[in-house]
Design a protein around this motif. Structure first.
Motif, PDB file in Angstrom:
ATOM      1  N   GLU A  55       0.813  -1.225   0.000  1.00  0.00           N
ATOM      2  CA  GLU A  55       0.000   0.000   0.000  1.00  0.00           C
ATOM      3  C   GLU A  55       0.842   1.269   0.000  1.00  0.00           C
ATOM      4  O   GLU A  55       0.334   2.348  -0.251  1.00  0.00           O
ATOM      5  N   LEU A  56       2.110   1.132   0.343  1.00  0.00           N
ATOM      6  CA  LEU A  56       2.948   2.311   0.508  1.00  0.00           C
ATOM      7  C   LEU A  56       3.594   2.655  -0.827  1.00  0.00           C
ATOM      8  O   LEU A  56       4.130   1.781  -1.491  1.00  0.00           O
ATOM      9  N   ASP A  57       3.544   3.917  -1.193  1.00  0.00           N
ATOM     10  CA  ASP A  57       4.218   4.306  -2.422  1.00  0.00           C
ATOM     11  C   ASP A  57       5.660   4.718  -2.119  1.00  0.00           C
ATOM     12  O   ASP A  57       6.111   5.771  -2.531  1.00  0.00           O
ATOM     13  N   VAL A  58       6.319   3.890  -1.340  1.00  0.00           N
ATOM     14  CA  VAL A  58       7.732   4.115  -1.034  1.00  0.00           C
ATOM     15  C   VAL A  58       8.485   2.809  -1.286  1.00  0.00           C
ATOM     16  O   VAL A  58       7.891   1.727  -1.287  1.00  0.00           O
ATOM     17  N   ARG A  59       9.768   2.956  -1.485  1.00  0.00           N
ATOM     18  CA  ARG A  59      10.604   1.764  -1.673  1.00  0.00           C
ATOM     19  C   ARG A  59      10.956   1.229  -0.284  1.00  0.00           C
ATOM     20  O   ARG A  59      11.723   1.844   0.445  1.00  0.00           O
ATOM     21  N   ALA A  60      10.334   0.114   0.075  1.00  0.00           N
ATOM     22  CA  ALA A  60      10.486  -0.401   1.439  1.00  0.00           C
ATOM     23  C   ALA A  60      11.240  -1.726   1.452  1.00  0.00           C
ATOM     24  O   ALA A  60      11.143  -2.523   0.524  1.00  0.00           O
ATOM     25  N   GLY A  61      11.980  -1.941   2.503  1.00  0.00           N
ATOM     26  CA  GLY A  61      12.648  -3.212   2.739  1.00  0.00           C
ATOM     27  C   GLY A  61      12.418  -3.640   4.175  1.00  0.00           C
ATOM     28  O   GLY A  61      11.992  -2.842   5.018  1.00  0.00           O
ATOM     29  N   VAL A  62      12.669  -4.915   4.445  1.00  0.00           N
ATOM     30  CA  VAL A  62      12.425  -5.456   5.784  1.00  0.00           C
ATOM     31  C   VAL A  62      13.627  -6.270   6.245  1.00  0.00           C
ATOM     32  O   VAL A  62      14.191  -7.054   5.483  1.00  0.00           O
ATOM     33  N   LEU A  63      13.967  -6.055   7.481  1.00  0.00           N
ATOM     34  CA  LEU A  63      14.959  -6.894   8.135  1.00  0.00           C
ATOM     35  C   LEU A  63      14.192  -7.698   9.175  1.00  0.00           C
ATOM     36  O   LEU A  63      13.607  -7.137  10.100  1.00  0.00           O
ATOM     37  N   GLU A  64      14.133  -9.001   8.975  1.00  0.00           N
ATOM     38  CA  GLU A  64      13.224  -9.857   9.741  1.00  0.00           C
ATOM     39  C   GLU A  64      14.009 -10.618  10.812  1.00  0.00           C
ATOM     40  O   GLU A  64      14.840 -11.462  10.475  1.00  0.00           O
ATOM     41  N   GLY A  65      13.749 -10.311  12.069  1.00  0.00           N
ATOM     42  CA  GLY A  65      14.466 -10.970  13.153  1.00  0.00           C
ATOM     43  C   GLY A  65      13.660 -12.112  13.751  1.00  0.00           C
ATOM     44  O   GLY A  65      12.500 -11.920  14.144  1.00  0.00           O
ATOM     45  N   ASP A  66      14.240 -13.274  13.801  1.00  0.00           N
ATOM     46  CA  ASP A  66      13.619 -14.419  14.463  1.00  0.00           C
ATOM     47  C   ASP A  66      14.730 -15.248  15.084  1.00  0.00           C
ATOM     48  O   ASP A  66      15.865 -15.206  14.634  1.00  0.00           O
ATOM     49  N   VAL A  67      14.380 -16.025  16.088  1.00  0.00           N
ATOM     50  CA  VAL A  67      15.381 -16.920  16.667  1.00  0.00           C
ATOM     51  C   VAL A  67      15.786 -17.960  15.620  1.00  0.00           C
ATOM     52  O   VAL A  67      16.961 -18.246  15.410  1.00  0.00           O
ATOM     53  N   GLN A  68      14.800 -18.511  14.938  1.00  0.00           N
ATOM     54  CA  GLN A  68      15.117 -19.462  13.876  1.00  0.00           C
ATOM     55  C   GLN A  68      14.021 -19.460  12.830  1.00  0.00           C
ATOM     56  O   GLN A  68      12.930 -18.950  13.043  1.00  0.00           O
ATOM     57  N   GLY A  69      14.362 -20.037  11.680  1.00  0.00           N
ATOM     58  CA  GLY A  69      13.370 -20.218  10.633  1.00  0.00           C
ATOM     59  C   GLY A  69      13.173 -18.988   9.782  1.00  0.00           C
ATOM     60  O   GLY A  69      13.729 -17.922  10.050  1.00  0.00           O
ATOM     61  N   SER A  70      12.359 -19.151   8.735  1.00  0.00           N
ATOM     62  CA  SER A  70      12.127 -18.044   7.807  1.00  0.00           C
ATOM     63  C   SER A  70      10.649 -17.924   7.446  1.00  0.00           C
ATOM     64  O   SER A  70      10.296 -17.445   6.386  1.00  0.00           O
ATOM     65  N   LEU A  71       9.764 -18.381   8.366  1.00  0.00           N
ATOM     66  CA  LEU A  71       8.330 -18.359   8.064  1.00  0.00           C
ATOM     67  C   LEU A  71       7.853 -16.946   7.755  1.00  0.00           C
ATOM     68  O   LEU A  71       7.116 -16.704   6.800  1.00  0.00           O
ATOM     69  N   ASP A  72       8.280 -15.964   8.589  1.00  0.00           N
ATOM     70  CA  ASP A  72       7.813 -14.591   8.398  1.00  0.00           C
ATOM     71  C   ASP A  72       8.444 -13.957   7.170  1.00  0.00           C
ATOM     72  O   ASP A  72       7.766 -13.282   6.385  1.00  0.00           O
TER      73      ASP A  72
END
Ligand code: MG
Ligand code: ZN
Length: 225
Positions: A55-72
């Protein structure tokens, strides 16, 4: 003995802040606004991002922190935005928070110059993430109405360190004994400057205030604020 332990803890936090400043320098240099998203597990952080990013008209990135796995991060990568998965179980002792060094270790994977907004989804935990600055511009706390309404009193540091509190899953309010007004009042008692938003991913338009807040973050960055 007690005094020695306190000094060690302060030393570790000083070292963290030095690295956080280096991160901050890189973010500013690249012109990217950085939001550190924190909550207990299951409050809806990933859903908030999954819904907002398209929905955002911006160039967005995410740094996803979890103990393990990559589900999110798998959910977010499906949106074709740059996502870097940071697992604290891989080389960081399974820590229940992100610190500045972990974030720094992931920055090489992101083209910061190509981003306007970077959201760091912290590990789900209300205690230690608040202790570690990572170089962010703002912290957003997520609380869902399926949690206790006294969270602001139990975890005041997290609420004090935040600029925004999002109360999520408000569509469930008719079905659970949760006093939203009391929760928001407690949050304001802990942090009088806290911005408060009530949102729902299940109601039409229920996340608009969240999108607007993220857009305002980007606008503040452009205005040099
Ligand atoms: Mg998540
Ligand atoms: Zn921790």
């Amino acid at each position: 003995m007690h005094r020695t332990r306190v000094k060690v803890a302060e030393g570790a936090l000083d070292a963290n802040d030095t690295i956080a400043r280096a991160n901050r320098h890189d973010f500013d240099h690249a012109g990217v606004r950085v939001v550190n998203l924190m909550s207990a597990p299951g409050s809806g952080k990933t859903t908030l991002l999954e819904r907002a990013l398209p929905e955002l008209d911006v160039r967005a990135g995410v740094l996803e922190g979890d103990v393990q796995g990559s589900l999110d991060s798998d959910r977010l990568a499906a949106l074709h935005v740059p996502v870097v998965q940071l697992n604290t179980g891989a080389g960081f002792g399974g820590e229940c928070h992100l610190d500045a060094n972990m974030v720094r270790s992931a920055l090489g994977e992101l083209e910061l110059e190509e981003l306007d907004l970077l959201v760091i989804e912290n590990v789900g935990n209300l205690v230690c993430p608040a202790e570690f600055r990572v170089g962010e511009d703002a912290r957003a706390m997520v609380c869902s109405i399926t949690e206790g309404e006294d969270k602001p009193l139990k975890y005041p540091h997290a609420f004090r360190a935040a600029r925004l509190m999002l109360l999520t899953k408000t569509d469930l309010l008719p079905h659970v004994p949760f006093d939203a007004a009391r929760c928001l009042a407690l949050a304001r008692r802990v942090n009088p400057d806290l911005e408060l938003l009530q949102v729902s991913a299940a109601s039409p338009g229920g996340l608009q205030p969240w999108y607007a807040w993220l857009r305002a973050q980007r606008a503040a960055s452009l205005a040099g604020a």
